[in-house]
Design an enzyme around this catalytic site. Sequence first.
Site, short mmCIF file in Angstrom:
data_model
loop_
_atom_site.label_atom_id
_atom_site.label_comp_id
_atom_site.label_asym_id
_atom_site.label_seq_id
_atom_site.Cartn_x
_atom_site.Cartn_y
_atom_site.Cartn_z
N SER A 33 -7.90 0.78 3.26
CA SER A 33 -8.48 0.34 1.88
C SER A 33 -9.53 -0.48 2.09
O SER A 33 -9.86 -0.90 3.28
CB SER A 33 -7.27 -0.46 1.43
OG SER A 33 -7.49 -1.04 0.12
N SER A 34 -10.27 -0.87 0.81
CA SER A 34 -11.36 -1.75 1.11
C SER A 34 -10.85 -3.08 0.22
O SER A 34 -11.74 -4.16 -0.06
CB SER A 34 -12.76 -1.31 0.34
OG SER A 34 -13.09 -0.26 1.32
N GLY A 59 -13.70 -2.00 -6.96
CA GLY A 59 -15.08 -1.28 -6.66
C GLY A 59 -15.33 -0.65 -5.54
O GLY A 59 -16.15 -0.49 -4.93
N GLY A 60 -13.85 0.03 -4.80
CA GLY A 60 -14.32 0.94 -3.88
C GLY A 60 -14.91 -0.12 -2.62
O GLY A 60 -14.43 -1.11 -2.37
N THR A 83 -9.27 0.64 -10.20
CA THR A 83 -8.68 -0.79 -9.47
C THR A 83 -9.02 -1.88 -10.45
O THR A 83 -9.60 -2.11 -11.38
CB THR A 83 -9.34 -0.91 -8.01
OG1 THR A 83 -9.20 0.20 -7.25
CG2 THR A 83 -8.43 -2.00 -7.44
N ASP A 121 -7.86 8.16 0.31
CA ASP A 121 -8.54 7.13 0.81
C ASP A 121 -8.45 7.48 2.28
O ASP A 121 -9.40 6.74 3.49
CB ASP A 121 -8.07 6.02 0.70
CG ASP A 121 -8.66 5.11 -0.51
OD1 ASP A 121 -9.63 5.79 -0.91
OD2 ASP A 121 -8.32 4.03 -0.88
N GLU A 169 -6.38 4.10 -7.22
CA GLU A 169 -7.44 4.70 -6.43
C GLU A 169 -8.51 5.21 -7.47
O GLU A 169 -8.97 4.25 -7.99
CB GLU A 169 -6.98 5.72 -5.46
CG GLU A 169 -7.88 5.95 -4.35
CD GLU A 169 -9.40 6.08 -4.59
OE1 GLU A 169 -10.09 5.02 -4.29
OE2 GLU A 169 -9.64 7.21 -4.70
N ARG A 216 1.03 -1.23 0.10
CA ARG A 216 0.07 -0.15 -0.02
C ARG A 216 1.11 1.24 -0.01
O ARG A 216 1.84 1.44 0.59
CB ARG A 216 -1.00 -0.06 1.27
CG ARG A 216 -1.76 1.06 1.22
CD ARG A 216 -2.98 0.80 0.37
NE ARG A 216 -4.09 1.63 0.81
CZ ARG A 216 -5.19 1.80 0.09
NH1 ARG A 216 -5.21 1.53 -1.03
NH2 ARG A 216 -6.23 2.69 0.58
#
Length: 597
Positions: free
Chosen positions: A483-484, A504-505, A418, A459, A438, A129
Amino acid sequence: MKIIKYLSITILCLLTVSVKSSELSDQISPESFNTTSVETSKVDVKKSLTNKIAGHPVVGNKWMIVTANAYASIAGSEILRDGGTAADAMVAAQSVLGLVEPESSGLGGGGFLIWYDSETRQVITLDGRETAPSSSHMSQFQNNDGESMKFFEAVVGGLSVGTPGIPALMFEAHKKWGKKQWGQLFTYGISLSEDGFIVSSKLSSSIQRDLERLKTFKLTRNYFIPDNLPLKKGDIIKNQAYGNTLKKIASSGIDEFYSGSIAAEIIDTVKNAKNNQGYLDKKDLKNYRVIERKPICIDYKNYDICGMGPPSSGGVAVAQIFKILENFDLKSINNFDPIIWQIIGDTMQLVFADRGLYVADSDFVNVPVEALIDAKYLKKRASEINPGTRTENILPGEPIDNLAMNLASDTSIELPSTSHISIVDQYGNALSMTSSVENAFGSRLMTQNGFLLNNQLTDFSFQYEKNGKLIANRLEPGKRPRSSMSPTIVLKDNMPVLVIGSPGGSNIIGFVINAIIGFIEWDMNVQEIVSMPHAINKWGKYEIEDSIYASNLDQALTTMGYETKIRKYFSGLNAISIGKKLKGGSDPRREGIALGE
Ligand code: GLU
């Protein structure tokens, strides 16, 4: 009964996801792959597209790769065919994705990787990350009055750029698990950059949607909108600068990127961004490290589900959801029954309430991971759900006494871009990696080296406190934004059975859990689980994917008292199931391709 269920699921998959065969074959023309095994690749891509259109998985015996783009899948497949490991294939595929799908991921971005090691039978996770620059500060996304900047004001330019992690992640994965020579892994990407590649429908429509922002910076504008004409589907374009970057990385590793000429270019781009300079500095790049973290694994029925720990909220959320759901007999409820979606949706709401309050980079804040995924705590959370009745007053739980009172739920914004890669190699290793710049096209800053820089710092929560309480996901120097991303490996008897993930966030969590539920509870195959319509409740409106089933579900959920919204989704689930055969499935909503042998 089973046949009827199977038929209805198949029909559901075929009818509900709006892909026409002409659209799919438009996505990429197999005619023009300039690869060493061009004939094989053409055949494979055609077969894969045909399967995807028909709703069938691609089947293989030895290895399988599923990525978001045919070129990237081909690059990885050539490595796998030639005896490379999943880590080798990932390096080849990711370096191509940065060229052909630059709006989603690339060298200027970050990501998370899960590895199943067939020799040790262990699951290992790597955190690549982005980090916040050492001179960034927690109110940098606020105006002089302390109000949050508008999202795109913060995104476009240098301020949102975190230290990229992808080159280091590729390097680390190769160092740990690669068999092929590092330099060899870039051959396909280099020739594609120099000889040209076909612009896909997704890249072209992403450019169309973002024209004004892409015009902000000269290099970005010249590449995506040359001579004032946006690149369009079918154009063949070259990116010599990117090819040169890959050549440098191929011949001398990642030092050039983190402390050499590429680093200097990155810093120059960020520090001189028109109207929006950022803080990224030499020492941030030089000090960047990939972190090996403990995976988040839980048992669910006969399975173990393993994911990525903080700073991603993905692994904790997926684990919490399944530990709540194990208190309900999902198998006994038909997957068309609205009650199942009430149970899943309310479970997600409970988990999103916890996520907002507690989950952030655990190297900076105390994230009570063990307590959050504790079966007893989650059984108590499950007792708040009553099948058939909407759960009211959902609030964060208290996995640890007195922690909640010091924290405030965050306000970060996430919008979709993403990419996800799933790979199984001939040695039985499995890799699941989600990778991102992102927002689509990240910060919109392109370096002289032919790649875009991320906007991952947005984010973080733009506000660092609320009513005097600190927000866990506040920006701090060196910290990684929450993050997701949820790269996941599902195991049975210590062997992987499903490798999955999606862009997809914050919807990623919903996409992934619904697909895993389909796989485990409803015996759906890997193409069916990635195609099935989505229904997601992130502690707000219950959102239902537009499909022929949407209005029935919508009506039932509205009657139960939910506020609902029917919408489109742009998931990009890429998955592999591992049984007697390997089966690959790719989300019909995007351009992904499964290739296997
Ligand atoms: N930045 C998001 C995250 O790390 C991913 C963005 C997306 O999937 O579109 O969760």
